[in-house]
Motif scaffolding. Structure first.
Motif, PDB file in Angstrom:
ATOM      1  N   UNK A   7       5.648   2.064  -6.198  1.00  9.34           N
ATOM      2  CA  UNK A   7       4.907   1.974  -4.940  1.00  9.34           C
ATOM      3  C   UNK A   7       3.893   0.841  -5.003  1.00  9.34           C
ATOM      4  N   UNK A   8       3.136   0.780  -6.086  1.00  6.91           N
ATOM      5  CA  UNK A   8       2.114  -0.268  -6.226  1.00  6.91           C
ATOM      6  C   UNK A   8       2.746  -1.658  -6.251  1.00  6.91           C
ATOM      7  N   UNK A   9       3.857  -1.801  -6.967  1.00 13.06           N
ATOM      8  CA  UNK A   9       4.541  -3.096  -7.031  1.00 13.06           C
ATOM      9  C   UNK A   9       5.051  -3.513  -5.654  1.00 13.06           C
ATOM     10  N   UNK A  10       5.618  -2.566  -4.908  1.00 10.00           N
ATOM     11  CA  UNK A  10       6.133  -2.869  -3.565  1.00 10.00           C
ATOM     12  C   UNK A  10       5.000  -3.212  -2.602  1.00 10.00           C
ATOM     13  N   UNK A  11       3.856  -2.521  -2.738  1.00 13.51           N
ATOM     14  CA  UNK A  11       2.689  -2.832  -1.905  1.00 13.51           C
ATOM     15  C   UNK A  11       2.213  -4.257  -2.165  1.00 13.51           C
ATOM     16  N   UNK A  12       2.106  -4.633  -3.440  1.00 11.91           N
ATOM     17  CA  UNK A  12       1.652  -5.984  -3.791  1.00 11.91           C
ATOM     18  C   UNK A  12       2.615  -7.033  -3.244  1.00 11.91           C
ATOM     19  N   UNK A  13       3.922  -6.795  -3.422  1.00 11.21           N
ATOM     20  CA  UNK A  13       4.925  -7.739  -2.898  1.00 11.21           C
ATOM     21  C   UNK A  13       4.830  -7.822  -1.380  1.00 11.21           C
TER      22      UNK A  13
END
Length: 335
Positions: free
Chosen positions: A21-27
């Motif tokens: 989730x955090x990686x997708x938010x950053x992207x």
């Protein structure tokens, strides 16, 4: 008693899901027509960006990301509840017509009732809930048999029929509407994330804050409802009372989500199934995993969809359907 190894496995999966989730938010924060440099993200989040950077991040991207994440979580829990109370692995608020019921109610409200911008945001989850409840009650009554109880296969078949009929009703409503209002309803049908401002987050958040912990509290009841009816009655469970309470919970979660995201299907089907495959069928274990997976799946689909084709992108509902429809067929053949 839950085996300690399963609890450890669940915690690991929850941690990995949070990282996804955090990686997708950053992207997602960096991607878009007005790109933001990734090495500037932390500065902008700390209030050290330019006016343009802060506007793009805080007024456009961050609200949409949070709405998508919360809606995916709500749909996943709704699907988990529906699969539990109907004992049908194919139950999903989009597939069995609950989302369509909410959509028709929202369309009628939007087209024929005077709307004030301030109250509209907070009214649509309630209007969607009323439409979804009416649809769910009709499906429940038609699928229920007083001799053999709730018929799982009938739930899906009747639900699909309701979904098709309500989609037709939506098209009839569109045919008599103004152009600007038609655009809104067309976006809703396609599952285009349209509620992308902060007020929509405040409208959606209370439903999740109340209903997700309530569902986790009722997890053991869901375990019992998944057993045969004689066994559930034998341990003292009031089956119909619990089903109705949990059905209303599922309907409220689905309606609150789709009222701001549009007609999203398959999240409530896929997330619980993937969670069960990872940690087993016990609701206390798989529902927390399904919550995070549902949020991530919808967030991932929207992040890909809105950047796939410029400028408007592909609606999240279509992206989810491209993944979910083959999965539904696979489950249909397998079960």
């Amino acid at each position: 008693m839950i085996h300690p190894a399963l609890i450890k496995k669940q915690r690991l999966i929850l941690f990995i899901s949070l990282l996804l989730i955090l990686a997708t938010i950053v992207i997602g924060l960096g991607m878009g027509s007005a790109s933001v440099s990734y090495d500037r993200l932390l500065h902008i989040l700390l209030g050290q960006g330019t006016f343009k950077e802060e506007f793009v991040l805080f007024s456009i991207r961050l609200p949409r990301i949070l709405i998508t994440l919360l809606a995916g979580m709500a749909l996943a829990v709704s699907g988990a509840i529906l699969q539990g109370i109907t004992r049908n692995d194919l139950a999903d608020p989009g597939i069995i017509g609950i989302n369509s019921g909410a959509g028709v109610a929202i369309a009628v409200f939007f087209l024929f009732f005077p709307i004030e911008a301030g109250s509209f945001v907070y009214m649509i989850p309630l209007v969607g809930f009323l439409g979804a409840v009416l649809t769910a009650c009709l499906i429940y009554l038609l699928a229920f048999n007083k001799n053999s109880g709730l018929q799982p296969v009938r739930v899906v078949l009747i639900g699909v029929g309701f979904s098709t009929a309500l989609s037709g009703a939506m098209i009839v409503l569109i045919s008599s509407a103004e152009r600007t209002k038609v655009d809104f309803i067309a976006q809703w049908i396609a599952g285009n994330i349209w509620g992308t401002d902060w007020p929509f987050i405040w409208a959606l958040l209370p439903w999740l804050i109340v209903l997700i912990p309530f569902t986790l509290y009722k997890a053991n009841r869901l375990n019992l409802l998944g057993l045969s009816e004689p066994v559930a009655i034998g341990v003292g469970l009031s089956i119909e009372k619990e089903r109705i309470i949990l059905l209303l919970t599922a309907v409220a979660l689905a309606a609150s989500a789709v009222s701001v995201t549009g007609g999203i299907s398959f999240i409530g089907l896929m997330a619980p199934h993937i969670a069960k495959a990872l940690v087993g069928p016990r609701n206390q274990l798989f529902i927390p995993v399904a919550i995070l997976l549902g949020g991530w799946l919808l967030l991932f689909a929207d992040t890909i969809g809105r950047n796939l084709i410029e400028p408007s992108g592909v609606p999240a509902g279509i992206m989810v359907s491209l993944i979910g429809a083959p999965y539904f067929v696979y489950l249909l053949l397998k079960k």
